[in-house]
Design a protein around this motif. Structure first.
Motif, mmCIF file in Angstrom:
data_model
loop_
_atom_site.group_PDB
_atom_site.id
_atom_site.type_symbol
_atom_site.label_atom_id
_atom_site.label_comp_id
_atom_site.label_asym_id
_atom_site.label_seq_id
_atom_site.Cartn_x
_atom_site.Cartn_y
_atom_site.Cartn_z
ATOM 1 N N ILE A 197 0.836 -1.204 0.000
ATOM 2 C CA ILE A 197 0.000 0.000 0.000
ATOM 3 C C ILE A 197 0.868 1.250 0.000
ATOM 4 O O ILE A 197 0.628 2.205 -0.744
ATOM 5 N N GLU A 201 0.979 4.115 -2.855
ATOM 6 C CA GLU A 201 0.654 5.505 -2.518
ATOM 7 C C GLU A 201 1.716 6.462 -3.045
ATOM 8 O O GLU A 201 1.426 7.603 -3.403
ATOM 9 N N THR A 229 -7.857 0.809 -4.884
ATOM 10 C CA THR A 229 -6.979 1.904 -4.485
ATOM 11 C C THR A 229 -6.329 1.628 -3.130
ATOM 12 O O THR A 229 -6.865 0.855 -2.322
ATOM 13 N N ASP A 231 -6.312 3.537 -0.616
ATOM 14 C CA ASP A 231 -7.233 3.970 0.443
ATOM 15 C C ASP A 231 -8.226 2.869 0.807
ATOM 16 O O ASP A 231 -8.484 2.618 1.995
ATOM 17 N N ILE A 232 -8.786 2.224 -0.206
ATOM 18 C CA ILE A 232 -9.750 1.155 0.048
ATOM 19 C C ILE A 232 -9.076 -0.040 0.699
ATOM 20 O O ILE A 232 -9.613 -0.655 1.632
ATOM 21 N N ARG A 234 -6.421 -0.022 2.602
ATOM 22 C CA ARG A 234 -6.108 0.313 3.993
ATOM 23 C C ARG A 234 -7.365 0.318 4.855
ATOM 24 O O ARG A 234 -7.358 -0.158 5.995
ATOM 25 N N LYS A 235 -8.458 0.836 4.312
ATOM 26 C CA LYS A 235 -9.695 0.949 5.078
ATOM 27 C C LYS A 235 -10.371 -0.401 5.290
ATOM 28 O O LYS A 235 -10.867 -0.694 6.384
#
Length: 243
Positions: A197, A201, A229, A231-232, A234-235
């Motif tokens: 990730i 990034e 992505t 962000d997705i 990681r979330k």
């Protein structure tokens, strides 16, 4: 930094790299024993393994010899706890023969902390974690990497089909590899997922795609996948365990 701080940092790094479940580490932790006596523990840590809560308490002996009396006092603290805990004494000077004998008899680990050795071990461990390992169970993803023809070792190159592929099912990934040469399925740990990730990034790696489940595939030889992505990832897929 003090010896205590260095040991805490070492364990924090170890917990993060190994992906321990719900780890907790506390410095200068006060515990009340079975005799109602208060004990100040230099370092306390715990984590969950195989549904069991594993606990360890650590005594720090800095810049002086570890004596039999020090080990004896630490042993009494261990015996006075309401829970079973592993005991470790970290030191950076010397230890008497009597202390070694008493520690062995009472199952207390004596470990000499050498900062240069720990830095070297940490560096090696970090490098090893940059590549998926066959022994690692995907958490939660599996990916495909190229292997050498001679000894079938990981080459360090991800198999790219427009993106790095992330499979939620090892069985599906294995099936995809069946008719392809010099490829093998490897598990991605939580630590490696965080590394991937971070690289994405910073635009330092190819795109990453989530392979659709078997029941959503068409079976026409085309692997259906969706870009995902950082962000997705990681979330949705990075655990939020905190030290």
């Amino acid at each position: 930094m003090s010896l205590k701080d260095n040991v805490v940092l070492m364990y924090r790094s170890y917990f993060q790299s190994e992906g321990f479940y719900r780890p907790k580490i506390i410095k200068d932790f006060e515990i009340i024993g079975k005799t109602h006596k208060k004990h100040m523990i230099d370092i306390y840590f715990e984590f969950i393994q195989m549904n069991n809560l594993e606990r360890t308490i650590i005594r720090i002996v800095e810049n002086k010899e570890v004596t039999e009396n020090i080990v004896w006092n630490f042993s009494n603290v261990l015996k006075d706890l309401h829970f079973f805990a592993k005991g470790i004494i970290y030191y950076n000077n010397s230890v008497s023969k009597e202390a070694v004998k008493f520690a062995n008899t009472n199952q207390i680990a004596l470990i000499k902390f050498d900062i240069e050795t720990e830095i070297r071990k940490s560096a090696i461990h970090t490098l090893q974690n940059l590549l998926p390992n066959e022994d690692i169970v995907g958490d939660p993803f599996w990916t495909i990497m190229e292997i050498t023809k001679e000894d079938e070792k990981n080459t360090g190159s991800y198999y790219i089909e427009g993106a790095i592929l992330l499979f939620l099912s090892k069985k599906q990934a294995d099936k995809y590899c069946e008719k392809k040469k010099n490829l093998r399925v490897f598990g991605i740990s939580q630590n490696l997922l965080k590394i991937l990730i971070g690289f994405r990034e910073k635009d330092m790696s190819p795109d990453i795609a989530l392979v659709l489940p078997e029941f959503e595939q068409t079976g026409k030889g085309i692997l259906l996948k969706e870009p995902i992505t950082p962000d997705i990832l990681r979330k949705m897929y990075v655990r939020k365990d905190k030290l």
